[in-house]
Motif scaffolding. Structure first.
Motif, short mmCIF file in Angstrom:
data_model
loop_
_atom_site.label_atom_id
_atom_site.label_comp_id
_atom_site.label_asym_id
_atom_site.label_seq_id
_atom_site.Cartn_x
_atom_site.Cartn_y
_atom_site.Cartn_z
N ASN A 37 98.09 23.41 33.96
CA ASN A 37 98.47 24.20 32.88
C ASN A 37 97.37 25.08 32.24
N VAL A 38 97.58 26.38 32.31
CA VAL A 38 96.48 27.15 31.73
C VAL A 38 96.34 27.30 30.30
N PHE A 39 97.49 26.61 29.64
CA PHE A 39 97.46 27.00 28.22
C PHE A 39 96.80 25.64 27.64
N VAL A 40 96.82 24.58 28.29
CA VAL A 40 95.96 23.44 27.59
C VAL A 40 94.83 23.02 28.18
N SER A 41 94.35 23.82 29.18
CA SER A 41 93.11 23.40 29.96
C SER A 41 92.08 24.19 29.35
N ALA A 42 90.79 23.70 29.81
CA ALA A 42 89.58 24.00 29.26
C ALA A 42 89.48 25.43 29.13
N ALA A 43 89.88 26.21 30.07
CA ALA A 43 90.13 27.45 30.17
C ALA A 43 90.89 28.16 28.99
N GLY A 44 91.60 27.53 28.62
CA GLY A 44 92.46 27.98 27.34
C GLY A 44 91.71 28.36 26.09
N ARG A 45 90.75 27.15 25.55
CA ARG A 45 89.88 27.41 24.72
C ARG A 45 89.02 28.84 24.84
N TRP A 46 88.44 29.21 26.08
CA TRP A 46 87.71 30.26 26.38
C TRP A 46 88.33 31.52 25.96
N ILE A 47 89.93 31.40 26.59
CA ILE A 47 90.59 32.47 26.48
C ILE A 47 90.90 32.98 25.01
N THR A 48 91.13 31.79 24.39
CA THR A 48 91.47 31.98 22.84
C THR A 48 90.28 32.75 22.21
N SER A 49 88.95 32.20 22.27
CA SER A 49 87.81 32.57 21.70
C SER A 49 87.64 34.07 22.25
N GLY B 215 82.27 31.89 30.44
CA GLY B 215 83.04 30.57 30.23
C GLY B 215 84.34 30.64 30.96
N ILE B 216 85.09 31.76 30.55
CA ILE B 216 86.38 31.70 31.37
C ILE B 216 86.28 31.70 32.74
N PHE C 66 87.62 28.97 35.41
CA PHE C 66 88.70 29.02 36.16
C PHE C 66 88.33 28.59 37.92
N THR C 67 86.94 28.67 37.86
CA THR C 67 86.54 28.00 39.13
C THR C 67 86.64 26.36 39.20
N GLN C 68 87.02 25.99 38.19
CA GLN C 68 87.19 24.39 38.09
C GLN C 68 88.54 23.96 37.98
N VAL D 237 78.81 37.60 22.37
CA VAL D 237 79.64 36.68 22.31
C VAL D 237 80.71 36.71 23.39
N ILE D 238 81.27 38.12 23.43
CA ILE D 238 82.22 38.22 24.35
C ILE D 238 81.82 38.05 25.71
N VAL D 239 80.82 38.45 26.16
CA VAL D 239 80.09 38.14 27.57
C VAL D 239 80.16 36.69 27.82
N ALA D 240 79.64 35.80 26.63
CA ALA D 240 79.55 34.50 26.75
C ALA D 240 80.96 33.68 27.22
#
Length: 192
Positions: A22-34, A9-10, A14-16, A2-5
């Motif tokens: 804002n890095v905290f509310v972007s879609a990457a933020g959910r991946w970072i939290t996970s 995802g992160i 970050f390519t998008q 799951v960490i690899v996934a």
């Protein structure tokens, strides 16, 4: 897995990423939290399971008079706690939307390296194995009898000496019957 996934995802998110987003509310933020949550779970789970195995081995060894592994266990748990505390520091700074999280994430590889090398350094310095009590030192090859509560199946370690001999054979380019006459010319030695 799951960490690899989460890592993939992160990276994709970050390519998008657009400058100024804002890095905290972007879609990457959910991946970072996970990723951070799964890293914490993996750290705690792995540390607990390895510590349990070392503790169980220590219990079995002590029955037969072997030395304690509790200092080794303490070294391992301290290093794991250092890495886990850095992960918690990053997670708290990220969730509070602090810019301190940038420092935490940039120092994360160094902290993991320090945590893992602390194990090697402490073992290399001999902190994992304390000197034996002089009353329990046994000279000889046979089993110990009594003394120190080490059991009768323990054997003492004896010093080991290693001697290395190096032989060097050197061959010359000329045989004893040849003599160098000049640049690039050689012939038989003249006898008078």
């Amino acid at each position: 897995m799951v960490i690899v996934a989460c890592g993939v995802g992160i990276t994709y998110q970050f390519t998008q990423y657009f400058p100024g987003e804002n890095v905290f509310v972007s879609a990457a933020g959910r991946w970072i939290t996970s990723d951070c949550v799964f890293t914490l779970c993996t750290n705690v789970y792995s540390t607990v399971m390895i510590a349990y195995r070392v503790w169980k081995a220590n219990k079995a060894i002590r029955r037969f008079g072997g030395s304690s592994l509790m200092e080794v266990l303490a070294i391992f748990v301290e290093s794991a706690a250092l890495y886990t505390s850095w992960t918690i520091f990053f997670f708290a700074s990220y969730q509070s939307q602090s810019n301190l999280q940038f420092t935490a994430v940039d120092c994360w590889p160094a902290m993991s390296g320090i945590a893992f090398m602390l194990i090697n350094v402490r073992v290399g310095l001999g902190w994992a194995q304390r000197a034996q009590d002089p009353s329990t030192v046994h000279s000889g090859i046979g089993p110990r009898t009594g003394g120190g509560g080490h059991g009768e199946h323990s054997y003492s370690m004896r010093p080991l000496a290693v001697n290395i001999t190096r032989v060097v054979d050197q061959e010359d380019d000329f045989s004893p019957h040849q003599k160098k006459m000049g640049p690039g010319v050689s012939g038989e030695a003249d006898s008078v």
